[in-house]
Scaffold this motif. Structure first.
Motif, PDB file in Angstrom:
ATOM      1  N   LEU A   1      37.339  43.582  49.321  1.00  0.00           N
ATOM      2  CA  LEU A   1      37.826  42.871  48.133  1.00  0.00           C
ATOM      3  C   LEU A   1      39.205  43.371  47.726  1.00  0.00           C
ATOM      4  O   LEU A   1      40.132  42.589  47.475  1.00  0.00           O
TER       5      LEU A   1
ATOM      6  N   TRP B   1      41.928  41.885  45.180  1.00  0.00           N
ATOM      7  CA  TRP B   1      41.141  42.036  43.965  1.00  0.00           C
ATOM      8  C   TRP B   1      41.281  43.451  43.392  1.00  0.00           C
ATOM      9  O   TRP B   1      41.448  44.410  44.141  1.00  0.00           O
ATOM     10  N   THR B   2      41.219  43.559  42.071  1.00  0.00           N
ATOM     11  CA  THR B   2      41.122  44.854  41.403  1.00  0.00           C
ATOM     12  C   THR B   2      39.643  45.143  41.229  1.00  0.00           C
ATOM     13  O   THR B   2      38.944  44.425  40.506  1.00  0.00           O
ATOM     14  N   VAL B   3      39.150  46.183  41.901  1.00  0.00           N
ATOM     15  CA  VAL B   3      37.716  46.352  42.092  1.00  0.00           C
ATOM     16  C   VAL B   3      37.138  47.529  41.317  1.00  0.00           C
ATOM     17  O   VAL B   3      37.706  48.622  41.299  1.00  0.00           O
TER      18      VAL B   3
ATOM     19  N   THR C   1      39.745  40.406  38.650  1.00  0.00           N
ATOM     20  CA  THR C   1      38.926  41.613  38.548  1.00  0.00           C
ATOM     21  C   THR C   1      37.558  41.358  39.161  1.00  0.00           C
ATOM     22  O   THR C   1      36.938  40.322  38.922  1.00  0.00           O
ATOM     23  N   ALA C   2      37.079  42.315  39.950  1.00  0.00           N
ATOM     24  CA  ALA C   2      35.790  42.153  40.628  1.00  0.00           C
ATOM     25  C   ALA C   2      34.914  43.372  40.413  1.00  0.00           C
ATOM     26  O   ALA C   2      35.393  44.507  40.445  1.00  0.00           O
TER      27      ALA C   2
ATOM     28  N   VAL D   1      42.590  35.535  42.895  1.00  0.00           N
ATOM     29  CA  VAL D   1      42.033  36.882  42.776  1.00  0.00           C
ATOM     30  C   VAL D   1      42.171  37.382  41.340  1.00  0.00           C
ATOM     31  O   VAL D   1      42.995  36.884  40.567  1.00  0.00           O
TER      32      VAL D   1
END
Length: 265
Positions: A72, A77-79, A57-58, A55
């Motif tokens: 996410l 994830w950091t979204v 950055t998304a 995981v």
């Protein structure tokens, strides 16, 4: 109607079938409740299997009311959720509600996907659920997504409407449950999607056709389709072999059928 008005029309319709469709699209209930239900869905289970193992950055491109952004973030994830509509029901306002109520790492950006307000190589993952086919300029939207994706990163676009020929667009729009209300539905040919991806010189492009993955089949599933074909043929479901689906994929020309794409930069 606006997009929000059209969705509310579907959610509040006296016809139970239309309300069931709204629920299947995660338009019903509060944004947070819908997002939690999406996170445990078969669809997200399949999407999760297509995501990078590590995981990071998304960017959730065209995030809608935030169900994928939540999924996410819930998975680590950091979204950043990009959504141009500020609606508190089906837009950026709804995503902010989810982030506030769950304390998950979701940041909202109110912007268009064809002009992303981010530097190059900013994200490890670009996720796009049912949004690419809304692009006013498909090549520009894909180009911008690939620009902000780091080298080796993944661009996953799921459940995108596909046409066999451009002349099929009107047929697709006429059969869409909401297009007659707000006029915002569109679709591209498979060659147009392929050309948009190939123009960015990615290291790999993968396609998932309608019958190749249940990701493209929701709210139905392949088992239900097998039973439907068995009823038509007058045989037992286990007598419908898998190659039947490959044949249907090859000859399927249904306007607006769903494809998914995974592109590696």
């Amino acid at each position: 109607m606006t997009w929000e008005e059209a969705v509310r029309w579907l959610c509040e319709h006296p016809d139970q079938n239309k309300r069931d469709l709204a629920r299947a699209c995660y338009f019903d209930g509060s944004p947070t409740d819908a997002a939690k239900r999406f996170h445990v869905s078969k669809e997200w289970e399949i999407v999760r299997s297509l995501l990078p193992e590590t995981v990071g950055t998304a960017l959730d491109l065209g995030a809608g009311r935030g169900i994928s952004s939540y999924a996410l973030a819930k998975d680590g994830w950091t979204v950043t959720a990009l959504e141009p509509n500020d609606s508190s029901f089906i837009g950026a306002g709804a995503i902010k509600t989810i982030a506030s109520e769950t304390s998950l790492p979701i940041t909202v950006a109110l912007a268009m996907a064809e002009d992303l307000p981010f530097p190059e190589s900013r994200f490890d993952l670009i996720h796009c659920r049912q949004a690419l086919h809304h692009a006013g300029d498909l090549h520009k939207m894909v180009s911008e997504a690939m620009r902000v994706l780091r080298a080796g990163g993944t661009f996953l676009a799921t459940r995108e409407h596909v046409l066999t020929r451009k002349s099929d667009l009107r047929v697709f729009q006429d059969t869409h449950p909401l297009h007659h209300l707000y006029g915002g539905e569109y679709a591209y040919t498979l060659d147009e999607y392929r050309a948009a991806f190939a123009a960015q010189s990615p290291s790999r492009i993968e396609e998932f056709s309608p019958y190749q993955s249940e990701l493209n089949f929701f709210p139905d599933n392949l088992d239900a389709e097998r039973h439907r074909l068995a009823r038509i043929a007058g045989v037992k479901p286990d007598q419908i072999p898998d190659f039947v689906f490959k044949i249907r994929d090859h000859y399927d020309s249904n306007p607006g059928r769903l494809y998914s794409f995974r592109v590696t930069k």
